[in-house]
Scaffold this active site. Structure first.
Site, mmCIF file in Angstrom:
data_model
loop_
_atom_site.group_PDB
_atom_site.id
_atom_site.type_symbol
_atom_site.label_atom_id
_atom_site.label_comp_id
_atom_site.label_asym_id
_atom_site.label_seq_id
_atom_site.Cartn_x
_atom_site.Cartn_y
_atom_site.Cartn_z
ATOM 1 N N SER A 140 -44.460 61.893 -70.955
ATOM 2 C CA SER A 140 -43.646 62.818 -71.334
ATOM 3 C C SER A 140 -44.437 64.150 -71.573
ATOM 4 O O SER A 140 -43.893 65.120 -70.616
ATOM 5 C CB SER A 140 -43.159 62.795 -72.730
ATOM 6 O OG SER A 140 -42.385 61.374 -72.883
ATOM 7 N N ASP A 199 -43.188 54.805 -63.942
ATOM 8 C CA ASP A 199 -42.677 53.424 -63.867
ATOM 9 C C ASP A 199 -43.442 52.710 -62.614
ATOM 10 O O ASP A 199 -43.180 51.747 -62.330
ATOM 11 C CB ASP A 199 -41.341 53.156 -63.654
ATOM 12 C CG ASP A 199 -40.577 53.512 -64.943
ATOM 13 O OD1 ASP A 199 -41.231 54.016 -65.736
ATOM 14 O OD2 ASP A 199 -39.541 53.925 -64.908
ATOM 15 N N HIS A 202 -46.085 50.053 -69.938
ATOM 16 C CA HIS A 202 -46.187 50.271 -68.226
ATOM 17 C C HIS A 202 -47.351 49.789 -67.533
ATOM 18 O O HIS A 202 -48.075 48.945 -68.215
ATOM 19 C CB HIS A 202 -46.507 51.880 -68.272
ATOM 20 C CG HIS A 202 -45.499 52.630 -68.658
ATOM 21 N ND1 HIS A 202 -44.535 53.595 -67.759
ATOM 22 C CD2 HIS A 202 -44.628 52.799 -69.997
ATOM 23 C CE1 HIS A 202 -43.467 53.900 -68.466
ATOM 24 N NE2 HIS A 202 -43.480 53.632 -69.535
ATOM 25 N N ASN A 258 -51.538 71.763 -76.690
ATOM 26 C CA ASN A 258 -52.496 70.865 -76.770
ATOM 27 C C ASN A 258 -52.192 69.492 -76.532
ATOM 28 O O ASN A 258 -51.441 68.814 -77.709
ATOM 29 C CB ASN A 258 -53.321 70.840 -78.189
ATOM 30 C CG ASN A 258 -54.392 69.823 -78.285
ATOM 31 O OD1 ASN A 258 -54.789 69.095 -77.196
ATOM 32 N ND2 ASN A 258 -55.076 69.968 -79.207
HETATM 33 C C1 PLP Z 1 -39.233 57.409 -65.738
HETATM 34 C C2 PLP Z 1 -40.101 57.780 -67.076
HETATM 35 N N1 PLP Z 1 -40.561 58.905 -67.331
HETATM 36 C C3 PLP Z 1 -41.245 59.259 -68.425
HETATM 37 C C4 PLP Z 1 -41.539 58.413 -69.322
HETATM 38 C C5 PLP Z 1 -42.101 58.904 -70.649
HETATM 39 O O1 PLP Z 1 -43.557 58.293 -70.767
HETATM 40 P P1 PLP Z 1 -44.455 58.123 -72.282
HETATM 41 O O2 PLP Z 1 -43.421 57.145 -73.112
HETATM 42 O O3 PLP Z 1 -45.402 58.194 -71.750
HETATM 43 O O4 PLP Z 1 -43.991 59.588 -72.775
HETATM 44 C C6 PLP Z 1 -41.031 56.935 -69.265
HETATM 45 C C7 PLP Z 1 -41.376 56.071 -70.361
HETATM 46 O O5 PLP Z 1 -41.315 55.033 -70.260
HETATM 47 C C8 PLP Z 1 -40.372 56.772 -68.123
HETATM 48 O O6 PLP Z 1 -39.969 55.280 -67.855
#
Ligand code: PLP
Length: 413
Positions: free
Chosen positions: A61, A160, A186, A260
């Site tokens: 994210s 993904d 993941h 940060n």
């Molecule tokens: C397509 C996609 N984008 C973004 C994210 C966000 O990743 P994170 O959980 O590391 O913040 C995910 C999380 O599973 C995702 O499947």
């Protein structure tokens, strides 16, 4: 589910002593923020993909937040994205003052529909943000073509899709930037963690700036030298002046409205150990997907996933959609699978716009979201992660066939 029944998870971390030893040694070094290991992890990750720059951060994210920030587009510029996606694919655009525009997905690839994507382009469109859903590569030829004809920036959400390829090139090498997640579900993990990759040196500097509090002093060699030689002063640091002419240490000058979002040495230590196993993880995911695909080839009530001829996916999971007219509901199918120890998950948000946070925000939608709604109602996915063996995939396949041919005895509609 009976407590003694084996659980076939949808995902999970696969690790051994190597990861634990690597993290222990990082802990003993006594510098736990970003450092040598994060730099090495970035270097090796870039090498794995064959890209010039990799900028680590603390989640997928955050990687998307960095990518949207680094675009530095005008406030209100539009970013086109599919409605059926993970929320933080597009939330970063919203919080950085950009305007999301939602279009439908294709039902069998679960990816953005390129026809609708092109229909959504206006004079206000600045960028396209495409997730390769569940690791299945989008139609990159068409998407790239649309972006170059309309002068749009392209960001690939590869959270993904680590290990997936399109025309023999890794996904993540088709746009201006691409993002990854290292959450335990993941393809490889650092606990929490993420990465942005790019071939553009200017974007790489901006990404580091936004990640590191907005710090202007973000060029790669300076960061390395500063750490390696205690007491070394980069000439740029002390010859710097603020816009009003005040001399100021450039390391404490802020060129970006930053955050940060740094990755720690502990996370990178785990990432370095996981990277060594990544090729094996990719093979295992592909093997598990193929086994399950063979087992369920003849089902009639489920829609099986489709892949473009140029795509070579490394699947995050195996999606199934209950077809219209099937004699059972998705919830009956998933309840049955869970009762047999097979974990299931919905396709992330389904149609994101139906969730409370997205109500009454006036987001632009182009076309109908029929497939996104169908995904929300009838799609689920099952694990193919390396913690599952061929026998597990055969067991799952048999359970799905039991639902399909009525042997599971679901109550029905
Ligand atoms: C397509 C996609 N984008 C973004 C994210 C966000 O990743 P994170 O959980 O590391 O913040 C995910 C999380 O599973 C995702 O499947």
């Amino acid at each position: 589910m009976h407590p003694k029944m084996k659980l076939r998870r949808y995902a999970g971390a696969v690790y051994d002593r190597e990861e634990l030893d690597s993290m222990t040694s990082a802990m003993q070094d006594g510098w736990w923020s970003g450092g040598e290991r994060t730099e090495l992890f970035e270097h090796d990750f870039a090498g794995f993909l064959g890209v010039k720059h990799a900028i680590s951060c603390n989640s997928g994210s955050s990687a998307n937040l960095l990518a949207m920030s680094a675009l530095e587009m005008e406030l209100g510029a539009e970013v086109i994205t599919p409605a059926a996606t993970f929320p933080t694919t597009i939330n970063p655009a919203i919080v950085t003052g950009l305007s999301p525009v939602f279009v439908d997905v294709e039902l069998d690839t679960y990816n953005i529909d390129p026809i609708m994507l092109e229909k959504a382009v206006t004079g206000r469109t600045g960028a396209v943000m495409v997730p390769h859903m569940l690791g299945n590569p989008c139609d990159m030829d068409r998407i790239r073509n649309i972006c170059s004809r309309h002068g749009l920036r392209l960001v690939e959400d590869c959270c993904d899709a680590l290990g997936s390829k399109y025309k023999d090139r890794p996904v993540a090498t088709f746009g201006d930037m691409a993002t990854f997640s290292f959450y335990p579900a993941h393809h490889m993990t650092t606990g929490e963690g993420g990465m942005v990759v790019t071939d553009d040196g200017e974007l790489a500097e901006r990404l580091r700036g936004y990640r590191d509090w907005g710090r202007l002093c973000n060029c790669e060699p300076c960061q390395e030298v500063a750490r390696q030689k205690e007491g070394y002063l980069c000439p740029k640091r002390l010859n710097f002046k603020l816009p009003d002419g005040t001399p100021y240490d450039r390391r404490y000058a802020y060129g970006y409205i930053g955050f940060n979002l740094k990755m720690t040495e502990l996370q990178a230590a785990m990432g370095l150990a996981q990277l060594k196993k990544l090729s094996g993880f990719v093979e295992a995911r592909k093997r598990n997907f193929d086994t399950l695909r063979r087992c369920v080839e003849n089902v009639t009530h489920f829609l099986l996933p489709h892949t473009y001829p140029s795509a070579d996916p490394c699947w995050f999971a195996f999606p199934l959609t209950v077809k219209d007219g099937a004699p059972f509901y998705r919830e009956q199918a998933t309840r049955y699978l869970e009762s047999r120890g097979v974990q299931t998950r919905p396709m992330f948000a389904g149609n994101l716009l139906r969730h409370p946070a997205y109500q009454n925000k006036g987001f632009r939608v182009v076309g109908k979201l029929t497939n996104s709604d169908k995904v929300m109602k009838d799609t689920f996915f099952i694990g193919v992660y390396p913690g599952l063996a061929t026998e597990d995939m055969e067991f799952i396949g048999e359970a799905i066939c039991d639902i399909d041919n009525g042997r599971a005895g679901l109550p029905g509609k």
